[in-house]
Design an enzyme around this catalytic site. Structure first.
Site, PDB file in Angstrom:
ATOM      1  CD  GLU A 287      23.130  36.101  33.948  1.00  0.00           C
ATOM      2  OE1 GLU A 287      23.091  34.914  34.312  1.00  0.00           O
ATOM      3  OE2 GLU A 287      23.593  37.021  34.668  1.00  0.00           O
TER       4      GLU A 287
ATOM      5  CB  CYS B  42      20.644  33.517  39.932  1.00  0.00           C
ATOM      6  SG  CYS B  42      20.121  35.163  39.419  1.00  0.00           S
TER       7      CYS B  42
ATOM      8  CB  CYS C 104      19.915  36.133  35.643  1.00  0.00           C
ATOM      9  SG  CYS C 104      20.735  37.472  36.518  1.00  0.00           S
TER      10      CYS C 104
ATOM     11  CB  ALA D  71      71.422  32.535  60.274  1.00  0.00           C
TER      12      ALA D  71
ATOM     13  NE  ARG E 200      52.826  48.921  50.232  1.00  0.00           N
ATOM     14  CZ  ARG E 200      52.607  47.842  50.977  1.00  0.00           C
ATOM     15  NH1 ARG E 200      51.840  46.877  50.513  1.00  0.00           N
ATOM     16  NH2 ARG E 200      53.133  47.723  52.175  1.00  0.00           N
TER      17      ARG E 200
ATOM     18  CB  SER F  12      48.242  30.859  69.427  1.00  0.00           C
ATOM     19  OG  SER F  12      47.721  30.289  68.251  1.00  0.00           O
TER      20      SER F  12
ATOM     21  CG  LEU G 199      50.323  30.641  59.622  1.00  0.00           C
ATOM     22  CD1 LEU G 199      49.480  29.732  60.505  1.00  0.00           C
ATOM     23  CD2 LEU G 199      49.850  32.093  59.736  1.00  0.00           C
TER      24      LEU G 199
END
Length: 379
Positions: free
Chosen positions: A62, A85, A94, A174, A217, A243, A312
């Site tokens: 703004e 805000c 603002c 595999a 990159r 862990s 994970l």
């Protein structure tokens, strides 16, 4: 006001908000932990000022738009992608700036979920006699700031997991060989997602197997280089879950500048001093993933990008922590017994499985990129 006039005004409002959203997108690589915000100011349906928030601590959208509008802001309409805000942070509110400028109308795409604002900015504007409207292109505004919104509402970042596999859903042979399943354009495409993220999360198994850099990159960013210099690109924090304390000083990601965090159960003395370590609570002998996400939320991580192995990734999905998938499918068939894309329970009924809601699909070079929202059984 006639129905035709009302319809024309509504169309113009949507056009201007769409422009404000495009402006806000320019901050997607730099604003975190702040939200991405754009602003357009019009006078008699003519744009007199516009701007976007670039970086935390710098002027908000703004302010930039008001500076450009100058005296033309008086009696004007301001289109903002997020509620202005109302509090003093690193910059003044603002909402107060809009009031002081004499703006007559404010159109906000969505209310700010942050508790220090959350409707107060809109009320401040209304109390000053300004006509206020919300909800114009709200869904688009919510998606633009889904990381910020998710962190504010749930205390956790918005988690996007990247997957890359052959057409038959395999990520490695595999014997563990996996380079390269996807072609160069798809691998370059990943860089823009890394650059938009506050942090990249992976596991120690992936780091030990691939010895990755996990950085952005700059030369692979394509048109983004026209918008930002290399110095302006924020390198995401690289976070590794370890862990069993298997990581060591000789790994490549420790040799690059930028922050590296290791999340473990006990301190690892075999890491560089520059690495930040956080000891998480344990769950079944491993790092408690829910606790990790809550911790990252306290560190103001809005968008978390996951590049991890099937173990994970499967663990994150089993505790319903992945919000979205970016899935690159290569035109290859790797056969059996190649490795699958994620580890999942052996379900017994179809109502136990993960459902996906397609959000986008497009070709990236010779590979197909699918974007999907994850819908868990309990949702």
């Amino acid at each position: 006001m006639s129905q035709l006039t009302s319809k024309l005004n509504s169309q113009f409002d949507q056009q201007m908000m769409a422009r404000a959203l495009k402006l806000a997108e320019k901050g997607r690589f730099t604003t975190s932990p702040n939200p991405r915000v754009g602003c357009v100011i019009t006078q008699n349906q003519r744009i007199v000022g516009e701007g976007y928030h670039f970086k935390a601590g710098e002027p908000h959208a703004e302010v930039h738009a008001l500076r450009e509008a100058g005296e033309n802001a008086k009696g004007a309409t301001a289109y903002v992608t997020l509620e202005p805000c109302s509090h003093y942070g690193r910059t003044p509110p603002c909402a107060e700036a809009l009031i002081n400028a004499g703006v007559a109308r404010v159109v906000a795409a969505m209310q700010d979920p942050f508790d220090k604002v959350s409707g107060r900015g809109l009320q401040m504007l209304k109390a000053a006699g300004i006509d206020v409207q919300t909800g114009v292109l709200e869904a688009q505004a919510q998606r633009l700031n889904q990381g910020f919104v998710n962190r504010v509402k749930t205390g956790k970042p918005f988690v996007t997991a990247k997957m890359a596999a052959s057409l038959d859903g395999k990520t490695a042979l595999a014997n563990g060989v996996s380079q390269w399943i996807t072609a160069g354009p798809a691998r370059a495409d990943v860089q823009q997602f890394r650059a938009q993220s506050c942090a990249i999360l992976t596991g120690s198994g992936t780091v030990l197997a691939d010895n990755p850099w996990l950085n952005v990159r700059y030369q692979a960013l394509g048109e983004i280089k026209n918008l930002l210099s290399e110095a302006e690109i924020r390198q995401p924090i690289r976070i590794v879950i370890d862990s069993q304390n298997q990581l060591h000083k000789g790994l490549q990601l420790f040799s690059l500048p930028g922050e590296v965090w290791v999340i473990n159960l006990t301190p690892n003395a075999n890491l560089p001093e520059s690495v930040s370590q956080w000891q998480a609570p344990q769950h079944n002998g491993k790092v408690d993933l829910n606790a990790v996400m809550q911790y990252l939320g306290t560190q103001q991580i809005n968008n978390l990008w996951v590049e991890a192995g099937h173990g994970l990734l499967g663990a994150l999905m089993q505790v319903q922590l992945v919000d979205e998938l970016i899935y690159y499918i290569a035109p290859k068939l790797m056969g059996n017994p190649a490795q699958g894309v994620l580890t999942a329970p052996e379900w017994q009924t179809m109502d136990q499985i993960y459902q996906l809601e397609w959000l986008d699909n497009r070709m990236v070079g010779q590979d197909l990129r699918l974007t999907a929202k994850v819908i868990y059984p309990s949702q």
